[in-house]
Design a protein around this motif. Sequence first.
Motif, PDB file in Angstrom:
ATOM      1  N   SER A  93       0.867  -1.171   0.000  1.00  0.00           N
ATOM      2  CA  SER A  93       0.000   0.000   0.000  1.00  0.00           C
ATOM      3  C   SER A  93       0.908   1.226   0.000  1.00  0.00           C
ATOM      4  O   SER A  93       1.827   1.312   0.808  1.00  0.00           O
ATOM      5  N   TYR A  94       0.651   2.144  -0.919  1.00  0.00           N
ATOM      6  CA  TYR A  94       1.567   3.270  -1.053  1.00  0.00           C
ATOM      7  C   TYR A  94       0.846   4.510  -1.539  1.00  0.00           C
ATOM      8  O   TYR A  94      -0.291   4.446  -2.023  1.00  0.00           O
ATOM      9  N   THR A  95       1.520   5.635  -1.402  1.00  0.00           N
ATOM     10  CA  THR A  95       1.117   6.887  -2.030  1.00  0.00           C
ATOM     11  C   THR A  95       2.329   7.463  -2.738  1.00  0.00           C
ATOM     12  O   THR A  95       3.446   6.965  -2.602  1.00  0.00           O
ATOM     13  N   LEU A  96       2.088   8.517  -3.512  1.00  0.00           N
ATOM     14  CA  LEU A  96       3.173   9.196  -4.215  1.00  0.00           C
ATOM     15  C   LEU A  96       3.367  10.589  -3.638  1.00  0.00           C
ATOM     16  O   LEU A  96       2.390  11.312  -3.381  1.00  0.00           O
ATOM     17  N   LEU A  97       4.630  10.950  -3.453  1.00  0.00           N
ATOM     18  CA  LEU A  97       4.991  12.294  -3.028  1.00  0.00           C
ATOM     19  C   LEU A  97       5.593  12.993  -4.245  1.00  0.00           C
ATOM     20  O   LEU A  97       6.671  12.616  -4.715  1.00  0.00           O
ATOM     21  N   VAL A  98       4.870  13.955  -4.782  1.00  0.00           N
ATOM     22  CA  VAL A  98       5.250  14.596  -6.036  1.00  0.00           C
ATOM     23  C   VAL A  98       5.709  16.023  -5.742  1.00  0.00           C
ATOM     24  O   VAL A  98       4.956  16.832  -5.195  1.00  0.00           O
ATOM     25  N   ALA A  99       6.955  16.315  -6.093  1.00  0.00           N
ATOM     26  CA  ALA A  99       7.536  17.632  -5.831  1.00  0.00           C
ATOM     27  C   ALA A  99       7.607  18.440  -7.121  1.00  0.00           C
ATOM     28  O   ALA A  99       8.117  17.969  -8.151  1.00  0.00           O
TER      29      ALA A  99
END
Length: 733
Positions: A93-99
């Motif tokens: 289970s994951y999310t994305l950290l978008v910079a």
Amino acid sequence: MALKDTTRPEAAGPRPPAAVALDPADRGRLLAGAHHDPHALLGAHPVPGGTLLRALRPNARAVSVVIDGTPTELPSEGDGLFAAVLPCAQVPSYTLLVAYDDTEQEVHDPYRFLPALGELDLHLIREGRHEQLWRALGAEPMVHQGVAGTRFTVWAPNAQGVRVAGDFTYWDGTQYPMRSLGASGVWELFLPGIGEGTRYKFEITSRYGHRFLKADPMARGTEVPPDTASVVTSSRYEWGDAEWMAHRGDLPVHQAPFSVYEVHLPSWRPGLNYRQLAQELPPYVKEMGFTHVELMPVAGYPFSGSWGYQVTSYYAPTPRLGSPDDFRYFVDACHRAGLGVIMDWVPAHFPKDDWALARFDGDPLYEPGNALRAEHPDWGTYEFDYGRTEVRNFLVANAVYWCEEFHIDGLRVDAVASMLYLDYSRDSGQWEPNVFGGREDLDAVAFLQEMNATVYRRCPGVVTIAEESTAWDGVTRPTDGGGLGFGLKWNMGWMHDSLEYIQKEPVHRKYHHNEMTFSMVYAYSENYVLPISHDEVVYGKQALVSKMPGDWWQRRANHRAYLGFMWAHPGKQLLFMGQEFAQGAEWSHTHGPEWWLLSDDHHSAGDHRGVQALVRDLNTVYRATPALWQRDTDPGGFRWVLCDAADDNVLAFLRFAADGGPLLAVSNFSPVVRHDYRLWVPDGFPAWREELNTDDTRYGGSGVRTEGPVKPEEGFLRLTLPPLATVWLTPED
């Protein structure tokens, strides 16, 4: 879509091993918006040595995957692609950290979600039997796999690829390619975090490599023209019309009173929105005695001058007047006032706007591929391909949609004749015969039958009405008997003939007497509505009162006499706004009815109020008199008393209720008073009295009438017929 938005980027963990580069062909098609299965390339997938995770985030400075709160940066592959192999035996289970340059967002990855559309939906779409198609296609806010977002689905079978673009992507679809769901031709993508109010379109790449933006054919909300984006919408409206809905079908429409006030909502009171109209229109229509209000098309249309008859958004009420729930509020208000709501529906054609249905996926899709059949010669539009399963489903479900989702009580289907005939408005060589060598469009016939059968099965109490101008047999015959299955049909023949007659000077009317009697030759061939619609009072045709000959008094007298004849004639009736108070100018979709004519400041306000009072009384007496509506489709409910008095310009007939109770209608279309006029009446009624007289001084007439109850002498009444007037008589109690 963001879970977290901060301008202070967090430190990412060590970079995992780089992923195996994408196949150049897959990479090229993905970035070009021409890949049928982006979910196979993006998101997380088990691979030898762990889990491959790839994200597509154009314009991002960096992308990290966050697992159990710990971010791990993904190496860039260029062109907005970021990927790595994670040392995870199973997909986590994951999310994305978008910079980005000035912000950082933690978001759910759309490409970790399973399809949000079920196999049953896809099966029904392929079969053309999805009767609630709007629940499967379009933009649907929902919770999917525990995450709130919006499911986007669109039918585009000829496209190489489809992507979602919107205000949240600056109208660039690169970031959100959709997946093809097999042979259905449907493309799907669930976007977490996207909710109501979001503006969007579909970015389509055609089989020829062309890329373009299209509004959603199934959008339930749209921007206000001239803007053309679709809007993510869902309804929270709570209806208050349960009693109306439960009983609206208690009495079959052809055996019920049915008097319709036709309205162009944007111009009835210019400037009012749906909710403001809900406060003003239902009380007015109810006070005028009508049973139904008929709305010129409400579905979204780009050009105001089309009055709604060139539709681009079949599933969205025009936003010019408010939101879809605002329109629900309007319908609800009508029902709570005891009024049915009929809506004009336009399945005959659609405009060629390049952002809408035309050549939707780069090829003819909603329109036929055959150029001889695709273009409508009269209106510069495309016709629908009624032979295509999915197109027929799109339209049948649309008819159901308005009835189920907006509680519409009737659909008046526009331009049916143009659908039924392959050679409609076409010269020799411009059309091809059907498989039997005939001129009938067999696919259109099948579509209309399916639409009517489906609506009547699913929506008890709803009536469908055909605007059909030819002698096509069986328009209102049930489909199981080979008919088209409509409940009612506009009687265009009666309308044309009676208007032709009434426009003549009285001295010439005797030569056209048959134009007022011919309608009874075919009056029971269909279930008819007598329409004086917007089409008859615009574009040089003149308002109804202005069609009449003579001076101002005579024109109004003719107007009143004609309406009295119309309300008594077998068939239901429809009158367009403004004609109920005899406005003299043609209708303008910009200015609407000339309400100022009724104000105290206008010198002839009394004249207009008189006609308005007549229409109110016509409706009141009509609704209270079963003889005028109970046997509209039964020849036994009508009998001529006088049909050959051409030299006198007089017509007289009887209407009978189911219990035999009669009403005698007498029209004198001559400007002279006829004294001691002898008319036969049936036995068993010792005296008759005037129920309504269009020459009454209250209506602006001269006040000529037959005083007191009239007793038959040897089976005949002797009446005084007022000039240019219609009189209704009923037996004394």
